[in-house]
Design a protein around this motif. Sequence first.
Motif, PDB file in Angstrom:
ATOM      1  N   GLY A  40       0.812  -1.220   0.000  1.00  0.00           N
ATOM      2  CA  GLY A  40       0.000   0.000   0.000  1.00  0.00           C
ATOM      3  C   GLY A  40       0.837   1.258   0.000  1.00  0.00           C
ATOM      4  N   ILE A  85      -8.077   4.874  -8.155  1.00  0.00           N
ATOM      5  CA  ILE A  85      -7.963   3.431  -8.412  1.00  0.00           C
ATOM      6  C   ILE A  85      -7.761   2.668  -7.107  1.00  0.00           C
ATOM      7  CG2 ILE A  85      -6.471   1.681  -9.476  1.00  0.00           C
ATOM      8  CD1 ILE A  85      -5.952   3.883 -11.695  1.00  0.00           C
ATOM      9  N   ASN A  86      -6.930   3.221  -6.237  1.00  0.00           N
ATOM     10  CA  ASN A  86      -6.640   2.562  -4.967  1.00  0.00           C
ATOM     11  C   ASN A  86      -6.677   3.600  -3.853  1.00  0.00           C
ATOM     12  OD1 ASN A  86      -5.704   1.183  -2.787  1.00  0.00           O
ATOM     13  ND2 ASN A  86      -3.793   0.476  -3.722  1.00  0.00           N
ATOM     14  N   LEU A 137      -4.005   3.949  -0.961  1.00  0.00           N
ATOM     15  CA  LEU A 137      -2.574   4.183  -1.222  1.00  0.00           C
ATOM     16  C   LEU A 137      -1.988   5.273  -0.329  1.00  0.00           C
ATOM     17  CD1 LEU A 137      -1.811   4.245  -5.031  1.00  0.00           C
ATOM     18  CD2 LEU A 137      -0.561   3.028  -3.249  1.00  0.00           C
ATOM     19  N   TYR A 173      -5.842  -0.836 -18.516  1.00  0.00           N
ATOM     20  CA  TYR A 173      -5.443  -0.278 -17.229  1.00  0.00           C
ATOM     21  C   TYR A 173      -4.937   1.155 -17.344  1.00  0.00           C
ATOM     22  CZ  TYR A 173      -5.932  -5.025 -15.529  1.00  0.00           C
ATOM     23  OH  TYR A 173      -6.437  -6.251 -15.193  1.00  0.00           O
ATOM     24  N   ALA A 196      -0.950   2.079  -9.766  1.00  0.00           N
ATOM     25  CA  ALA A 196      -2.031   1.984  -8.781  1.00  0.00           C
ATOM     26  C   ALA A 196      -2.732   0.627  -8.859  1.00  0.00           C
ATOM     27  CB  ALA A 196      -3.032   3.115  -8.999  1.00  0.00           C
ATOM     28  N   TRP A 197      -2.987   0.128 -10.073  1.00  0.00           N
ATOM     29  CA  TRP A 197      -3.607  -1.192 -10.193  1.00  0.00           C
ATOM     30  C   TRP A 197      -2.701  -2.267  -9.598  1.00  0.00           C
ATOM     31  CZ3 TRP A 197      -8.497  -1.688 -10.629  1.00  0.00           C
ATOM     32  CH2 TRP A 197      -9.266  -0.777 -11.380  1.00  0.00           C
ATOM     33  N   SER A 214      -0.550  -1.838  -7.221  1.00  0.00           N
ATOM     34  CA  SER A 214      -0.564  -1.683  -5.760  1.00  0.00           C
ATOM     35  C   SER A 214      -1.847  -2.241  -5.166  1.00  0.00           C
ATOM     36  CB  SER A 214      -0.411  -0.205  -5.386  1.00  0.00           C
ATOM     37  OG  SER A 214      -1.649   0.479  -5.560  1.00  0.00           O
ATOM     38  N   ALA A 215      -2.864  -2.348  -6.005  1.00  0.00           N
ATOM     39  CA  ALA A 215      -4.149  -2.865  -5.526  1.00  0.00           C
ATOM     40  C   ALA A 215      -4.272  -4.370  -5.748  1.00  0.00           C
ATOM     41  CB  ALA A 215      -5.289  -2.141  -6.238  1.00  0.00           C
ATOM     42  N   THR A 270      -3.563  -6.177  -8.748  1.00  0.00           N
ATOM     43  CA  THR A 270      -3.681  -6.725 -10.108  1.00  0.00           C
ATOM     44  C   THR A 270      -2.411  -7.503 -10.440  1.00  0.00           C
ATOM     45  OG1 THR A 270      -4.979  -4.784 -10.704  1.00  0.00           O
ATOM     46  CG2 THR A 270      -4.089  -6.112 -12.520  1.00  0.00           C
TER      47      THR A 270
END
Lengths: 270, 270, 270
Positions: free
Chosen positions: B7, B32-33, B36, B122, B142-143, B145-146, B148
């Motif tokens: 994160g 997106i996240n 973060l 993305y 960001a994806w 970090s989330a 993906t």
Amino acid sequence: MDFKASGIMTLTSDFGLADPFVGTMKGVMLRINPALRFVDISHQIPPQDILEGSFCLQSAYAYFPSGTVHLAVVDPGVGSLRRPLIAVTRDYLFVGPDNGLFSFVFSDPTFQGAYGLTAEKYFLRPAGATFHGRDVFAPAAAWLSAGTPIEEMGQRIHDPMTLKFPEPRVVGTSEVQGEIIHVDRFGNLISNISQELYERLRSGWGNRPIRISILAQGIGRIVRYYGEGSEEEPFALFNSSGLVEIFWKGSNAAQKLGVKRGEKVHLYVV
Amino acid sequence: MDFKASGIMTLTSDFGLADPFVGTMKGVMLRINPALRFVDISHQIPPQDILEGSFCLQSAYAYFPSGTVHLAVVDPGVGSLRRPLIAVTRDYLFVGPDNGLFSFVFSDPTFQGAYGLTAEKYFLRPAGATFHGRDVFAPAAAWLSAGTPIEEMGQRIHDPMTLKFPEPRVVGTSEVQGEIIHVDRFGNLISNISQELYERLRSGWGNRPIRISILAQGIGRIVRYYGEGSEEEPFALFNSSGLVEIFWKGSNAAQKLGVKRGEKVHLYVV
Amino acid sequence: MDFKASGIMTLTSDFGLADPFVGTMKGVMLRINPALRFVDISHQIPPQDILEGSFCLQSAYAYFPSGTVHLAVVDPGVGSLRRPLIAVTRDYLFVGPDNGLFSFVFSDPTFQGAYGLTAEKYFLRPAGATFHGRDVFAPAAAWLSAGTPIEEMGQRIHDPMTLKFPEPRVVGTSEVQGEIIHVDRFGNLISNISQELYERLRSGWGNRPIRISILAQGIGRIVRYYGEGSEEEPFALFNSSGLVEIFWKGSNAAQKLGVKRGEKVHLYVV
């Protein structure tokens, strides 16, 4: 007004990063809403330059999550009668001085209204007359981010201040005169000519090739990205905000051309 | 690839802090996240200076928690055919342009592979050609970090671009020529001579005292910390990255010596 | 000592934002306490200027939530025998070098004591001699923010170093000489004359009007806010820290008057 705060707060100001002004505002806000998370947009707005502050926030605000509070303080009139303001769009709240800094908000298609910020119980006490960023705007923004209803913070107003931004000007039948409204860190020259206007001109001028000049220097054609330019002369492109931008590949166009904000840009056909 | 995101996202760029570029990227990523958390490493990399950006990130990245995503954008080739890249080590993901910025990653002993970032779903849509920091790298980071999976974002590549960093050069039997690769805020001059090389030289040269000079100015001996230097002449030490660093106690060595990045440093015995 | 950490850490330093020093410290701290949230107060303290660092932190610290750890590093003596310090007030912990940076803490009415920071097991290992911000202060601050008892980090000390700040000086029976102790981003000149002293002088001088001058330039009267000044001459006000501040409406007073920090300010009656 119905606003679901995301817990995210952006900050834009002319306070710089050397003085403790920005850190102090964040401290004040964390005392009110300890869960807040901050994103700095810029604190390097030239001192008291409301137009630059407005341009800066305008190009960034819509990229944030719904529920973001945008706090902005460029405030030469601090302490005087200018009102503290809350402006509301479908997705965002804006908090800062009513001096034109939020002009672009009032023309956002999702604009829902403006409020004078008057409920002193939400201010830092005693609120001074010289640092409303700390004493008025930061605490109000923090309370709003924590869910305090806007209606509790002040009254609806219908005459928020709007600044006139420089607009492109038609000159005769074959020229439009725009203006450099921002010079970025790379020395790129951002004009107030939008891609949409450019394309309207192009079809209005019978699809003849549009020429661009600044300070009598001709600009190469419009390309798609910086690498397509040349190291021999400046080129232009539609930038990430959809504006005509003049650049010089591998160099600082502002320095090489001797151009500052406010310089005129000419688009014309021959 | 197995990556447990913490994160935490670091950012390194040449965007500066005056323009809204960095704030805009953070807004895009928070959409997106939303969980973060960002740490800025530097946004003051000199414009388009890939080597400095690489040096800066290289000296900081390993201090972050496992699971950190390192986003870095110094990208003179934005919009051209240079690939967007994901690089993977045991503990970190790196996201940015494939232009050599991540050269040091490929020689990290825990390097696990590189991916071309191609899955446009993305990216921010429509992705422009001038600000991939906002439109390509930030959303991809960001994806990731989330959670993906990297494999969904692109294909494995085996030829990521590597930049040649200046290397110390042996001159005859009694001299090594290094180079100043960074000048820090204090004016300290950081060379590319590592403590390890220094010690190998010392034993190779029969433990005779090694002399150091720059621009014909002799440097006092190697001391342990800045306070052990003198206000009369420059000294050297092994700095916090294990490199020979020239400093001038109480002064700015770069200014006093008139030295810039790229200047040669001479180590020799007589 | 009983300290309930809020999870908020402020940072003040002379590291600047171009080098990776600050980001590296944050990485180190997040490895120890991943939940930490950072607020930068300033990293633009002039290199090794302990007085400015102290002034900066002093004007901001009390606005933060109870439980905040204030980490400050302006540390010309790094590596030498100067001690690493923890200072404790009712609401805050302070971590940094024992070189006077925290002088103002020791006169805080809620000051509870100071500790030498000696427990090396809480340092980064191996701790170098040139970057205690990363190797000593950051990890110690992070452990404290995570609940490690202060008593485990070191021993109580009773002689923390105090710097003498410039104090206003009485000159004869009708003059007080103060000093500019800070110039802010706007060019405003902040003096060491407090509103309280000003009002004591005023009544001591029989409520005659107090005149202010700097570099032989007379200053207009004391007004309440910047907008009440004039574009023709400098004015003064009591600023947001309760100090006499000289400004020039719409201009940079420091530039217009040619004044730097350290310049004397004269208050007198005729």
